[in-house]
Design a protein around this motif. Structure first.
Motif, PDB file in Angstrom:
ATOM      1  N   VAL A  17       2.328  -2.762  10.599  1.00  0.00           N
ATOM      2  CA  VAL A  17       2.354  -2.904   9.129  1.00  0.00           C
ATOM      3  C   VAL A  17       2.413  -1.535   8.472  1.00  0.00           C
ATOM      4  O   VAL A  17       3.232  -1.299   7.578  1.00  0.00           O
ATOM      5  CB  VAL A  17       1.095  -3.684   8.662  1.00  0.00           C
ATOM      6  CG1 VAL A  17       0.895  -3.551   7.166  1.00  0.00           C
ATOM      7  CG2 VAL A  17       1.232  -5.152   9.018  1.00  0.00           C
ATOM      8  N   PHE A  21       5.766  -0.756   6.648  1.00  0.00           N
ATOM      9  CA  PHE A  21       5.639  -0.813   5.194  1.00  0.00           C
ATOM     10  C   PHE A  21       5.798   0.561   4.562  1.00  0.00           C
ATOM     11  O   PHE A  21       6.427   0.703   3.514  1.00  0.00           O
ATOM     12  CB  PHE A  21       4.289  -1.426   4.800  1.00  0.00           C
ATOM     13  CG  PHE A  21       4.252  -2.924   4.926  1.00  0.00           C
ATOM     14  CD1 PHE A  21       5.282  -3.615   5.556  1.00  0.00           C
ATOM     15  CD2 PHE A  21       3.191  -3.658   4.421  1.00  0.00           C
ATOM     16  CE1 PHE A  21       5.245  -5.001   5.686  1.00  0.00           C
ATOM     17  CE2 PHE A  21       3.150  -5.043   4.533  1.00  0.00           C
ATOM     18  CZ  PHE A  21       4.171  -5.708   5.173  1.00  0.00           C
ATOM     19  N   LEU A  22       5.225   1.585   5.205  1.00  0.00           N
ATOM     20  CA  LEU A  22       5.379   2.920   4.629  1.00  0.00           C
ATOM     21  C   LEU A  22       6.835   3.365   4.703  1.00  0.00           C
ATOM     22  O   LEU A  22       7.354   3.973   3.766  1.00  0.00           O
ATOM     23  CB  LEU A  22       4.467   3.924   5.342  1.00  0.00           C
ATOM     24  CG  LEU A  22       2.970   3.799   4.995  1.00  0.00           C
ATOM     25  CD1 LEU A  22       2.140   4.750   5.828  1.00  0.00           C
ATOM     26  CD2 LEU A  22       2.714   4.050   3.511  1.00  0.00           C
ATOM     27  N   SER A  24       9.368   1.305   4.709  1.00  0.00           N
ATOM     28  CA  SER A  24      10.077   0.488   3.708  1.00  0.00           C
ATOM     29  C   SER A  24       9.895   1.080   2.318  1.00  0.00           C
ATOM     30  O   SER A  24      10.835   1.133   1.517  1.00  0.00           O
ATOM     31  CB  SER A  24       9.511  -0.932   3.681  1.00  0.00           C
ATOM     32  OG  SER A  24       9.868  -1.617   4.814  1.00  0.00           O
ATOM     33  N   LEU A  25       8.680   1.539   2.066  1.00  0.00           N
ATOM     34  CA  LEU A  25       8.387   2.134   0.754  1.00  0.00           C
ATOM     35  C   LEU A  25       9.217   3.398   0.533  1.00  0.00           C
ATOM     36  O   LEU A  25       9.793   3.607  -0.533  1.00  0.00           O
ATOM     37  CB  LEU A  25       6.887   2.462   0.709  1.00  0.00           C
ATOM     38  CG  LEU A  25       6.194   2.427  -0.643  1.00  0.00           C
ATOM     39  CD1 LEU A  25       6.400   1.094  -1.328  1.00  0.00           C
ATOM     40  CD2 LEU A  25       4.709   2.707  -0.466  1.00  0.00           C
ATOM     41  N   TYR A  28      12.758   2.405   0.132  1.00  0.00           N
ATOM     42  CA  TYR A  28      12.957   1.850  -1.210  1.00  0.00           C
ATOM     43  C   TYR A  28      13.174   2.975  -2.222  1.00  0.00           C
ATOM     44  O   TYR A  28      14.103   2.943  -3.023  1.00  0.00           O
ATOM     45  CB  TYR A  28      11.731   1.014  -1.574  1.00  0.00           C
ATOM     46  CG  TYR A  28      11.658   0.582  -3.017  1.00  0.00           C
ATOM     47  CD1 TYR A  28      12.314  -0.558  -3.447  1.00  0.00           C
ATOM     48  CD2 TYR A  28      10.931   1.319  -3.943  1.00  0.00           C
ATOM     49  CE1 TYR A  28      12.250  -0.958  -4.773  1.00  0.00           C
ATOM     50  CE2 TYR A  28      10.861   0.930  -5.269  1.00  0.00           C
ATOM     51  CZ  TYR A  28      11.519  -0.212  -5.681  1.00  0.00           C
ATOM     52  OH  TYR A  28      11.457  -0.593  -6.996  1.00  0.00           O
ATOM     53  N   ARG A  29      12.305   3.974  -2.137  1.00  0.00           N
ATOM     54  CA  ARG A  29      12.419   5.090  -3.092  1.00  0.00           C
ATOM     55  C   ARG A  29      13.731   5.844  -2.899  1.00  0.00           C
ATOM     56  O   ARG A  29      14.419   6.182  -3.860  1.00  0.00           O
ATOM     57  CB  ARG A  29      11.239   6.044  -2.915  1.00  0.00           C
ATOM     58  CG  ARG A  29       9.961   5.485  -3.504  1.00  0.00           C
ATOM     59  CD  ARG A  29       8.836   6.462  -3.387  1.00  0.00           C
ATOM     60  NE  ARG A  29       7.653   5.983  -4.119  1.00  0.00           N
ATOM     61  CZ  ARG A  29       6.449   6.514  -4.020  1.00  0.00           C
ATOM     62  NH1 ARG A  29       6.256   7.546  -3.225  1.00  0.00           N
ATOM     63  NH2 ARG A  29       5.439   6.041  -4.700  1.00  0.00           N
ATOM     64  N   GLU A 153      17.249  -2.669  -7.572  1.00  0.00           N
ATOM     65  CA  GLU A 153      16.081  -3.233  -6.889  1.00  0.00           C
ATOM     66  C   GLU A 153      16.426  -4.558  -6.206  1.00  0.00           C
ATOM     67  O   GLU A 153      15.978  -4.818  -5.088  1.00  0.00           O
ATOM     68  CB  GLU A 153      14.930  -3.432  -7.877  1.00  0.00           C
ATOM     69  CG  GLU A 153      13.639  -3.795  -7.143  1.00  0.00           C
ATOM     70  CD  GLU A 153      12.416  -3.755  -8.022  1.00  0.00           C
ATOM     71  OE1 GLU A 153      12.373  -4.546  -8.973  1.00  0.00           O
ATOM     72  OE2 GLU A 153      11.507  -2.955  -7.739  1.00  0.00           O
ATOM     73  N   LEU A 157      15.646  -4.891  -2.411  1.00  0.00           N
ATOM     74  CA  LEU A 157      14.611  -5.852  -1.983  1.00  0.00           C
ATOM     75  C   LEU A 157      15.136  -6.807  -0.917  1.00  0.00           C
ATOM     76  O   LEU A 157      14.366  -7.314  -0.098  1.00  0.00           O
ATOM     77  CB  LEU A 157      14.094  -6.648  -3.178  1.00  0.00           C
ATOM     78  CG  LEU A 157      13.075  -5.941  -4.061  1.00  0.00           C
ATOM     79  CD1 LEU A 157      12.618  -6.855  -5.170  1.00  0.00           C
ATOM     80  CD2 LEU A 157      11.875  -5.474  -3.256  1.00  0.00           C
ATOM     81  N   VAL A 160      14.019  -5.214   2.009  1.00  0.00           N
ATOM     82  CA  VAL A 160      12.566  -5.053   2.179  1.00  0.00           C
ATOM     83  C   VAL A 160      11.885  -6.380   2.500  1.00  0.00           C
ATOM     84  O   VAL A 160      11.008  -6.455   3.367  1.00  0.00           O
ATOM     85  CB  VAL A 160      11.953  -4.427   0.899  1.00  0.00           C
ATOM     86  CG1 VAL A 160      10.432  -4.404   0.983  1.00  0.00           C
ATOM     87  CG2 VAL A 160      12.489  -3.019   0.697  1.00  0.00           C
ATOM     88  N   ILE A 161      12.312  -7.451   1.806  1.00  0.00           N
ATOM     89  CA  ILE A 161      11.613  -8.741   1.947  1.00  0.00           C
ATOM     90  C   ILE A 161      11.578  -9.236   3.399  1.00  0.00           C
ATOM     91  O   ILE A 161      10.523  -9.667   3.875  1.00  0.00           O
ATOM     92  CB  ILE A 161      12.220  -9.788   0.987  1.00  0.00           C
ATOM     93  CG1 ILE A 161      11.805  -9.425  -0.446  1.00  0.00           C
ATOM     94  CG2 ILE A 161      11.725 -11.200   1.306  1.00  0.00           C
ATOM     95  CD1 ILE A 161      12.435 -10.272  -1.520  1.00  0.00           C
ATOM     96  N   VAL A 164       8.741  -7.667   5.205  1.00  0.00           N
ATOM     97  CA  VAL A 164       7.434  -8.210   4.815  1.00  0.00           C
ATOM     98  C   VAL A 164       7.205  -9.571   5.471  1.00  0.00           C
ATOM     99  O   VAL A 164       6.151  -9.852   6.027  1.00  0.00           O
ATOM    100  CB  VAL A 164       7.344  -8.324   3.277  1.00  0.00           C
ATOM    101  CG1 VAL A 164       6.065  -9.035   2.860  1.00  0.00           C
ATOM    102  CG2 VAL A 164       7.409  -6.944   2.640  1.00  0.00           C
ATOM    103  N   LEU A 165       8.268 -10.407   5.429  1.00  0.00           N
ATOM    104  CA  LEU A 165       8.121 -11.771   5.953  1.00  0.00           C
ATOM    105  C   LEU A 165       8.009 -11.803   7.471  1.00  0.00           C
ATOM    106  O   LEU A 165       7.490 -12.767   8.040  1.00  0.00           O
ATOM    107  CB  LEU A 165       9.306 -12.624   5.498  1.00  0.00           C
ATOM    108  CG  LEU A 165       9.367 -12.919   4.001  1.00  0.00           C
ATOM    109  CD1 LEU A 165      10.597 -13.755   3.672  1.00  0.00           C
ATOM    110  CD2 LEU A 165       8.116 -13.645   3.525  1.00  0.00           C
TER     111      LEU A 165
ATOM    112  N   ILE B 146       3.228  -5.454   0.400  1.00  0.00           N
ATOM    113  CA  ILE B 146       3.200  -4.124   1.036  1.00  0.00           C
ATOM    114  C   ILE B 146       1.856  -3.450   0.747  1.00  0.00           C
ATOM    115  O   ILE B 146       1.208  -2.899   1.647  1.00  0.00           O
ATOM    116  CB  ILE B 146       4.394  -3.264   0.549  1.00  0.00           C
ATOM    117  CG1 ILE B 146       5.680  -3.808   1.163  1.00  0.00           C
ATOM    118  CG2 ILE B 146       4.194  -1.796   0.915  1.00  0.00           C
ATOM    119  CD1 ILE B 146       6.930  -3.114   0.707  1.00  0.00           C
ATOM    120  N   SER B 153      -4.504  -2.839   6.728  1.00  0.00           N
ATOM    121  CA  SER B 153      -4.351  -2.048   7.962  1.00  0.00           C
ATOM    122  C   SER B 153      -5.314  -0.874   7.974  1.00  0.00           C
ATOM    123  O   SER B 153      -5.971  -0.610   8.990  1.00  0.00           O
ATOM    124  CB  SER B 153      -2.918  -1.521   8.075  1.00  0.00           C
ATOM    125  OG  SER B 153      -2.025  -2.588   8.057  1.00  0.00           O
TER     126      SER B 153
END
Lengths: 463, 270
Positions: A17, A21-22, A24-25, A28-29, A153, A157, A160-161, A164-165, B146, B153
């Motif tokens: 995660v 997630f990091l 993905s973040l 995203y940016r 976005e 997304l 990204v989604i 997450v899923l 997120i 975590s």
């Protein structure tokens, strides 16, 4: 650590995660910034194209509406980038030559080349101003920032989604994979747990993983040492008791002869005879205890009628009971259990001897044997002094005698009788309980056995 | 989406640090996590009730209802954390001391349920207003997931890091974490009370927003961990330090006043 599986699953999911997630973040940016650049380039292309095709001067006095010239009607491309771009074309004198429907009549930005963010028509816009010196035109192209953001976005997304899923799916997979990976540990534990108490042979597992090999080897080494230690102890106790039998028998004969030879036997000699008898009893009890130890006894369980077995044992013990003028009752009926006849004889004998020995003369002793459903109960009650509640667990310890050698009854004993009883009870997976007899007032020993299950077993009954 | 990440992460992280610290402390005190069931139930109910009644709460106390409820919750959590430290020090002094389960339930489940009420209500409100009402579900959902994932975590690693410590070191670390968390909460409570005009509003004592902005990821982490404020007022700083001092005094009192059962005093010893 409560559970290796839980620890591994949680920490692995946490790592996945955090990393995904990091990233993905960050993605995203970066993508949003990249999208900004793309939108800016799009504005530039539109502005350049417009600078080439727009009319050079405003001859009619009113600015032309761009929609009629190059773009489909608004609504055909609802919310698309193109439909939300506003255009203005000015000549070098600053007169508006042409504009799109969405563009205001006044300049969207000062006539300065480059990008800037401006507010008009109720929104914030990204405005590009270019100057074409050859055609003497200023072209402005503008895009709503909120629409750019929303479009960018929605695209990003989409990437990204799924990340997450996918985490719950990854969590389920990790849980099962970690469980599969840890299976050899469970198998090793099961192999050790499921063996008989007397089975100290080496643990054999197929395909033992490298990490578990040292543990398996250590366990097997421990079992081997335990086995040899048990064997040594068993041999020592059995040999010592066995070797003591002969000299004790000789002593008994010699003391008997001595008493016969003497006209008036001395009290000391009579006490010596009693002590030698007690020693002989102790040695016999040690041998029985050793033979009936659950971890050493070679069990051979057969269907046995407990009632008949008790009758036999009582007849052999009856002489001692009569000597003390005690009253003995055996109540009940035939009750079949699966057990070892020798061990059960020893159990009944010890219980009767105990009850008789520690009850006064003329006391009452009662044995009840009955089958209730799947259980067979054996109750031995007496009218003796009983055992105080606080000592009822300890009397099963080897060599433990209530009040030590100063037992109130004044009876000598080895302190092994109830330890032997407990061994035999455990060997038969039965339950034993000591309490006070409600009817007779002394000790009540209650033992619950499992009844033999099938009718076939009843056919080959031993007593 | 970034906004959703930051807001949810801040709330989840704050709650996770508190919950994981209490879970680790609970294992050091010889209790498993049965108290968590009650804490989660109360927390979810509290957060839902708070979010659904927010309008009435906001209108109460002349429009300062939300500030007063938030500051009350924060002060109550800080007091319960001081009680936790008191019990932890008793446990440190006497390893055989067994905290009564009712007391543990009150302190641990009370702390977690109140923290969840506050943080949960804020997440719910953000999700509802920016996600459902603004028709921005995918962005808020992704950002929220997120933020929650990162917060959970970090909480997991924090718990296992505390759990890996020997019992006494774990208890001491939990006390230190509890001290800092409680101080941060008192600082936040001071801010809410200033907003409600119950404490005097003052200018910032310092401003470190150019070093760590409160809205940056590091700023959010520091805010959740130690109650970092880029520009705190004098009242906030005083309450922050006062909370640490009070809790330390409670811990010293527990250490020096608690007598092991059967140890007796000097008179008995003679």
């Amino acid at each position: 650590m409560a559970s290796i599986r839980l620890f591994l699953t949680l920490t692995l999911i946490a790592i996945i995660v955090l990393v995904s997630f990091l990233s993905s973040l960050r993605g995203y940016r970066e993508s949003m910034s990249e999208a900004e650049t793309l939108f800016d380039m799009q504005l530039q292309e539109h502005a350049k194209l417009l600078s080439l095709i727009s009319p050079s001067t405003n001859t009619s006095g009113a600015a032309k509406l761009l929609e009629e010239l190059v773009l489909p009607k608004q609504g055909d491309l609802e919310l698309s980038a193109e439909s939300l771009i506003a255009y203005q074309v000015f000549d070098d004198q600053g007169v508006l030559v042409m504009r799109s429907v969405m563009a205001p009549s006044v300049a969207m930005s000062p006539l300065e080349v480059g990008y800037s963010d401006r507010n008009f028509s109720g929104y914030r816009w990204r405005v590009l101003v270019i100057h074409n010196p050859d055609e003497q035109r200023w072209v402005m192209a503008a895009q709503r920032l909120d629409v750019r953001y929303e479009l960018a976005e929605s695209v990003i997304l989409e990437a990204v989604i799924p990340t997450v899923l996918s985490i719950p799916l990854a969590a389920v997979l990790i849980w099962f994979i970690v469980g599969y990976g840890l299976r050899p540990i469970g198998q090793l534990a099961q192999a050790v747990r499921s063996r008989e108490v007397s089975d100290l042979s080496a643990v054999r597992l197929d395909n033992v993983p490298g990490e578990l090999t040292p543990l398996t080897l250590s366990t097997n080494d421990l079992l081997r040492r335990l086995q040899s230690s048990f064997n040594r102890e068993k041999r020592f106790a059995a040999d010592a008791a066995h070797e003591l039998r002969t000299p004790i028998s000789i002593l008994k004969v010699q003391i008997h002869n001595l008493l016969e030879e003497m006209a008036a036997p001395s009290a000391t000699l009579q006490e010596l005879q009693l002590s030698i008898d007690a020693m002989g009893h102790l040695v016999e009890q040690i041998l029985v205890l050793n033979r009936t130890a659950p971890d050493q006894y070679m069990v051979q369980f057969l269907p046995i009628d407990l009632y008949k077995l008790a009758q036999e044992v009582i007849s052999s013990e009856y002489e001692a009971i009569l000597e003390r003028e005690q009253h003995f009752d055996l109540e009940g009926s035939s009750a079949i259990i699966r057990g070892d006849a020798t061990a059960l004889r020893s159990l009944v004998s010890n219980l009767i001897a105990n009850a008789s020995k520690y009850s006064p003369n003329h006391a009452r002793i009662r044995m009840r044997i009955a089958q209730r459903g799947t259980r067979v109960s054996m109750l031995v009650e007496d009218s003796g002094p009983g055992i105080p509640a606080g000592y009822r667990e300890r009397v099963f310890d080897r060599f433990y005698r209530l009040d030590g050698d100063r037992h109130a009854s004044g009876v000598s004993g080895s302190g092994l009788g109830l330890a032997i009883v407990k061994h035999i009870v455990e060997m038969h997976s039965a339950d034993i309980e000591l309490s006070s007899s409600k009817e007779l007032g002394g000790l009540c020993v209650s033992i619950q056995f499992d009844a033999a299950e099938t009718k076939q077993e009843h056919k080959g009954i031993l007593t | 989406m970034t906004d959703a990440v930051v807001i949810v992460l801040r709330e989840v992280l704050e709650a996770m640090l508190l919950i994981c610290m209490l879970m680790a402390s609970s294992t050091a005190m010889g209790y498993r996590f049965r108290w968590m069931a009650l804490a989660l139930l109360l927390g979810v109910c509290g957060a839902t009730a708070y979010a659904l009644r927010l309008e009435q709460i906001s209108m109460a106390f002349e429009g300062f209802g939300q500030e007063i409820v938030n500051s009350t919750l924060l002060i109550a959590i800080a007091v319960l954390l001081a009680a936790h430290n008191f019990l932890a020090v008793k446990q440190l002094k006497d390893s055989k001391y067994r905290i009564p389960y009712g007391l543990l339930l009150l302190v641990f489940a009370g702390t977690v349920s109140m923290a969840m009420t506050r943080e949960g209500a804020e997440i719910y409100l953000y999700g509802y207003s920016y996600g459902v009402l603004a028709d921005n579900m995918s962005s808020v959902f992704s950002g929220g997931a997120i933020g929650m994932g990162i917060g959970l975590s970090i909480g997991t690693f924090f718990y296992y890091a505390l759990k890996s410590l020997p019992r006494n070191k774990r208890l001491i670390t939990c006390c230190v974490v509890s001290l800092v968390l409680a101080a941060g909460m008192m600082g936040q409570a001071a801010l809410y009370l200033s907003q409600a005009d119950l404490l005097p509003s003052q200018g910032a004592l310092w401003d470190t927003s150019n070093v760590f902005s409160e809205s940056s990821l590091v700023g959010e982490l520091l805010h959740a961990a130690i109650g970092y404020e880029a520009s705190p007022s004098l009242t906030q700083v005083l309450l922050y330090l006062g909370s640490i001092l009070t809790s330390l005094l409670a811990m010293f009192a527990a250490w020096f006043l608690y007598r092991k059962p059967g140890s007796g005093d000097a008179g008995d010893a003679r």
